[in-house]
Design an enzyme around this catalytic site. Structure first.
Site, PDB file in Angstrom:
ATOM      1  N   GLU A 158       3.902  -6.181   3.629  1.00 16.34           N
ATOM      2  CA  GLU A 158       3.782  -5.621   4.982  1.00 16.34           C
ATOM      3  C   GLU A 158       5.032  -5.975   5.795  1.00 16.34           C
ATOM      4  O   GLU A 158       5.620  -7.039   5.622  1.00 16.34           O
ATOM      5  CB  GLU A 158       2.549  -6.198   5.697  1.00 16.34           C
ATOM      6  CG  GLU A 158       1.224  -5.690   5.174  1.00 16.34           C
ATOM      7  CD  GLU A 158       0.858  -4.297   5.684  1.00 16.34           C
ATOM      8  OE1 GLU A 158       1.563  -3.777   6.580  1.00 16.34           O
ATOM      9  OE2 GLU A 158      -0.122  -3.729   5.167  1.00 16.34           O
ATOM     10  N   HIS A 198       3.488   2.710  12.681  1.00 13.69           N
ATOM     11  CA  HIS A 198       2.637   3.763  13.263  1.00 13.69           C
ATOM     12  C   HIS A 198       3.312   4.457  14.442  1.00 13.69           C
ATOM     13  O   HIS A 198       2.773   5.425  14.963  1.00 13.69           O
ATOM     14  CB  HIS A 198       1.257   3.250  13.712  1.00 13.69           C
ATOM     15  CG  HIS A 198       0.490   2.544  12.647  1.00 13.69           C
ATOM     16  ND1 HIS A 198      -0.843   2.204  12.785  1.00 13.69           N
ATOM     17  CD2 HIS A 198       0.843   2.124  11.414  1.00 13.69           C
ATOM     18  CE1 HIS A 198      -1.250   1.573  11.692  1.00 13.69           C
ATOM     19  NE2 HIS A 198      -0.251   1.516  10.843  1.00 13.69           N
ATOM     20  N   ASP A 207      -0.171   4.369   1.114  1.00 15.54           N
ATOM     21  CA  ASP A 207      -0.503   5.393   2.105  1.00 15.54           C
ATOM     22  C   ASP A 207       0.198   5.148   3.438  1.00 15.54           C
ATOM     23  O   ASP A 207       0.727   4.056   3.696  1.00 15.54           O
ATOM     24  CB  ASP A 207      -2.024   5.484   2.323  1.00 15.54           C
ATOM     25  CG  ASP A 207      -2.650   4.160   2.755  1.00 15.54           C
ATOM     26  OD1 ASP A 207      -2.190   3.089   2.291  1.00 15.54           O
ATOM     27  OD2 ASP A 207      -3.603   4.185   3.560  1.00 15.54           O
ATOM     28  N   HIS A 260       0.835  -1.204   0.000  1.00  9.39           N
ATOM     29  CA  HIS A 260       0.000   0.000   0.000  1.00  9.39           C
ATOM     30  C   HIS A 260       0.870   1.254   0.000  1.00  9.39           C
ATOM     31  O   HIS A 260       1.980   1.275   0.541  1.00  9.39           O
ATOM     32  CB  HIS A 260      -0.993   0.002   1.160  1.00  9.39           C
ATOM     33  CG  HIS A 260      -0.400   0.031   2.524  1.00  9.39           C
ATOM     34  ND1 HIS A 260       0.002   1.195   3.133  1.00  9.39           N
ATOM     35  CD2 HIS A 260      -0.144  -0.958   3.410  1.00  9.39           C
ATOM     36  CE1 HIS A 260       0.460   0.924   4.350  1.00  9.39           C
ATOM     37  NE2 HIS A 260       0.397  -0.374   4.537  1.00  9.39           N
ATOM     38  N   ASP A 303       6.060   1.043   7.530  1.00  9.89           N
ATOM     39  CA  ASP A 303       4.703   0.719   7.068  1.00  9.89           C
ATOM     40  C   ASP A 303       4.291   1.674   5.969  1.00  9.89           C
ATOM     41  O   ASP A 303       3.620   2.650   6.228  1.00  9.89           O
ATOM     42  CB  ASP A 303       3.748   0.769   8.267  1.00  9.89           C
ATOM     43  CG  ASP A 303       2.409   0.123   7.988  1.00  9.89           C
ATOM     44  OD1 ASP A 303       2.238  -0.471   6.913  1.00  9.89           O
ATOM     45  OD2 ASP A 303       1.527   0.225   8.861  1.00  9.89           O
ATOM     46  N   GLU A 334      -5.063   1.925   2.746  1.00 11.26           N
ATOM     47  CA  GLU A 334      -4.975   0.714   3.572  1.00 11.26           C
ATOM     48  C   GLU A 334      -5.118   1.046   5.053  1.00 11.26           C
ATOM     49  O   GLU A 334      -5.585   0.220   5.834  1.00 11.26           O
ATOM     50  CB  GLU A 334      -3.633   0.007   3.333  1.00 11.26           C
ATOM     51  CG  GLU A 334      -3.552  -1.428   3.893  1.00 11.26           C
ATOM     52  CD  GLU A 334      -3.067  -1.518   5.344  1.00 11.26           C
ATOM     53  OE1 GLU A 334      -3.225  -2.586   5.946  1.00 11.26           O
ATOM     54  OE2 GLU A 334      -2.542  -0.503   5.889  1.00 11.26           O
ATOM     55  N   GLU A 335      -4.721   2.270   5.446  1.00 13.18           N
ATOM     56  CA  GLU A 335      -4.624   2.612   6.873  1.00 13.18           C
ATOM     57  C   GLU A 335      -5.935   3.147   7.438  1.00 13.18           C
ATOM     58  O   GLU A 335      -5.961   3.702   8.535  1.00 13.18           O
ATOM     59  CB  GLU A 335      -3.511   3.646   7.094  1.00 13.18           C
ATOM     60  CG  GLU A 335      -2.110   3.154   6.729  1.00 13.18           C
ATOM     61  CD  GLU A 335      -1.585   2.097   7.700  1.00 13.18           C
ATOM     62  OE1 GLU A 335      -2.329   1.676   8.606  1.00 13.18           O
ATOM     63  OE2 GLU A 335      -0.435   1.688   7.529  1.00 13.18           O
TER      64      GLU A 335
END
Lengths: 363, 363
Positions: free
Chosen positions: A164, A339, A75, A73, A105, A135-136
């Site tokens: 991932e 994150h 984003d 992903h 991430d 995705e987030e």
């Protein structure tokens, strides 16, 4: 087409820095998707490129016997003073790392994929590269899910790899996740005469005590151990400082092994909260079996070398396994740092991931 | 001085209707206080009137051996489609009632007081009549408390009667009340790896179970039984649907017999929640002993006839007992209907209250 030029010829480590520094919080992936599409148009004539919103799908059409889908992903979660990225030493290990939002991430994973997408014009299997948006955020916005609905024919594959973060090892499958709102009812009364009411918050106490004592299962699925979890994640109740509350609501999150389907998971929740007045399932996503018995998966495990482990968090591998495509997580970076404000990825892990993937796809 | 003319010569039942229909939600007592002051100026030359904000204090100065203070608040809780008041039959008992906001809490009590204040120019004891503002809101705004601080010399008395609804019987003293914020701490973690965190909501479960099992005491004070209560009135906790919560907060309300002082009550709370991380007392008001052993109180009990009972809710009698003045609640209306949307007062109870009070003050 794009104002931002990516240069994969500098390698996946440098490309990680380039990708991170394109602001791309969920909902604002236009610039990075444009940049990815532009570099493919310029440097990867062997790929057929399709755009769906801010998702870019690029396929070889070599007529190979088997096809592998590789997805990541574009984003990130919101920035918190951690952009642009910078080179640092890891404060715990001393390794050289790239530090900042998106490094783990999952821009390092995307960088490895993009370098190989441009480079590999004659791979051993046909390849479907997918870089997607949203995705987030909530599952209904997910770009991979949307593109799968819009263009299902582009996603046929015998095996899928999601980039991932997995510390550069293979993390197979994923746990499922389900959230439920559990409510306990009572009867209001003035707190000066509490015996005339029924305290809903007190009624919820027994359930919290059971949760506190609950030992979640460890479940072996296809040789990998999945550890479950059942937790209250929110609680609320109360009317005023002098009123016996007539309602207490607990939001529960159940993480369950991929050997359970959604109906079984719901059954566990409903049985656990049999004393509640209502149990409403508000969110559900099935787990994914690791699928490591598939021939391509076994070859990939051999190529990577390190023993695969179970993925505990829910990831989009479940979208592939839902189509019957065995799928694993494989990317650089420690998922525990995803994150985090001090998100950082070891440079050596980016390089090792790139090597392992190249070797397998060229074998 | 006042645009609204009150007419006490029509009796306390009609005056109840007149008073209710003057809009007087807490903070907007100006009009009703003006009307009370005006009617006293016009019809009660035997009283010395003092105004403090929207509190009106009216005293006889007859040189009697003893003085009785009689107080009632002028404000109501917010209106909810229940003004103007109307005459109805009680749906449960069939009695004639006045129905609407303020009838119980406490315009009927104020009406009885105002009729007798105007009428009794030669009572057996000196009288201090007090009608005050801001009773239905936070304690620091309370007009009785403010006037006591501003003009303490006006409040000296041997006995006090607060006209709060008590079904026309004497309700002695009041329970104390204390609120505390009790917090349980934990450690955040992703709910996919819940064992890496500590769930604060689960930790609070044991306290809720103890509250659920708790049998509050019944305490005899000066012959009246006070029933206590310890209740969670609010609970909150949680960060997000996928995060193990690191904090759970319970707001607790303890209603305690007037035999306990504030320090003892706080001790009960702190011992009960010894497993919490923090216990913060956020509100406290002492109880009031019934004081029925005082001679004037005994005479009043005889005059009313019905046996006195304990007042469970906190009332401003505690402000009098804090000054060493024995004080009781005595007013028409069922306290369980105070603040209710179908608040209503039996007409016969207004009349009986007026009779009992007149007889005693004239004896």
């Amino acid at each position: 087409m794009s104002d931002i030029a990516l240069d994969p010829s500098l390698g996946s480590v440098d490309l990680t820095r380039q990708l991170c520094n394109i602001f791309s919080v969920s909902g604002e992936e236009r610039a990075i998707a444009d940049a990815v599409e532009a570099v493919l148009a310029e440097r990867a004539p062997h790929l057929t490129v399709t755009r769906d919103g801010d998702t870019v799908i690029a396929r070889t059409e070599l007529g190979r016997e088997r096809r592998v889908a590789i997805a990541g992903h574009l984003d990130t979660v919101p920035v918190n003073g951690n952009l642009p990225v910078r080179d640092e030493r890891d404060p715990e290990t001393g390794e050289a790392v790239i530090w900042g939002r998106g490094t783990v991430d999952m821009k390092a994973g995307v960088a490895v994929q993009l370098v190989l997408a441009v480079e590999l014009d004659d791979p051993a299997v046909d390849l479907t590269w997918i870089w997607y948006d949203h995705e987030e955020v909530s599952s209904d916005l997910n770009g991979l899910g949307r593109a799968l609905r819009n263009r299902p024919e582009l996603f046929a594959a015998d095996f899928a790899i999601l980039g991932e973060p997995s510390n550069g090892t293979i993390e197979g499958g994923c746990n499922g996740t389900m959230r439920a709102l559990v409510t306990y009812a009572g009867k209001r009364a003035h707190s000066a005469r509490s015996w005339m009411g029924v305290n809903a918050i007190h009624r919820a106490g027994a359930a919290l005590e059971r949760l506190s004592a609950f030992e979640a299962e460890r479940v072996l699925v296809d040789g990998l151990e999945y550890r479950e979890g059942l937790n209250a994640v929110r609680i609320s109740g109360g009317v005023a400082g002098n009123v016996i509350p007539d309602r207490c609501e607990i939001e529960v999150n159940y993480r369950f092994a991929p050997s359970k389907d959604l109906a079984e998971a719901e059954g566990v929740i409903r049985e656990f909260f049999a004393d509640a007045d209502t149990v409403e399932i508000v969110d559900r996503a099935p787990g994914a079996r690791p699928g490591l018995d598939a021939p391509l998966a076994q070859q990939f495990v051999e190529a990577v070398g390190a023993p695969p482990v179970a993925k505990l968090g829910w990831t989009d591998v479940s979208r592939f396994s839902g189509l019957g495509i065995p799928a694993v997580n494989f990317g650089p970076g420690n998922p525990l740092l995803a994150h985090a404000d001090d998100e950082r990825v070891p440079i050596a892990q980016i390089e090792a991931t790139e090597r392992a993937l190249r070797n397998w796809l060229n074998r």
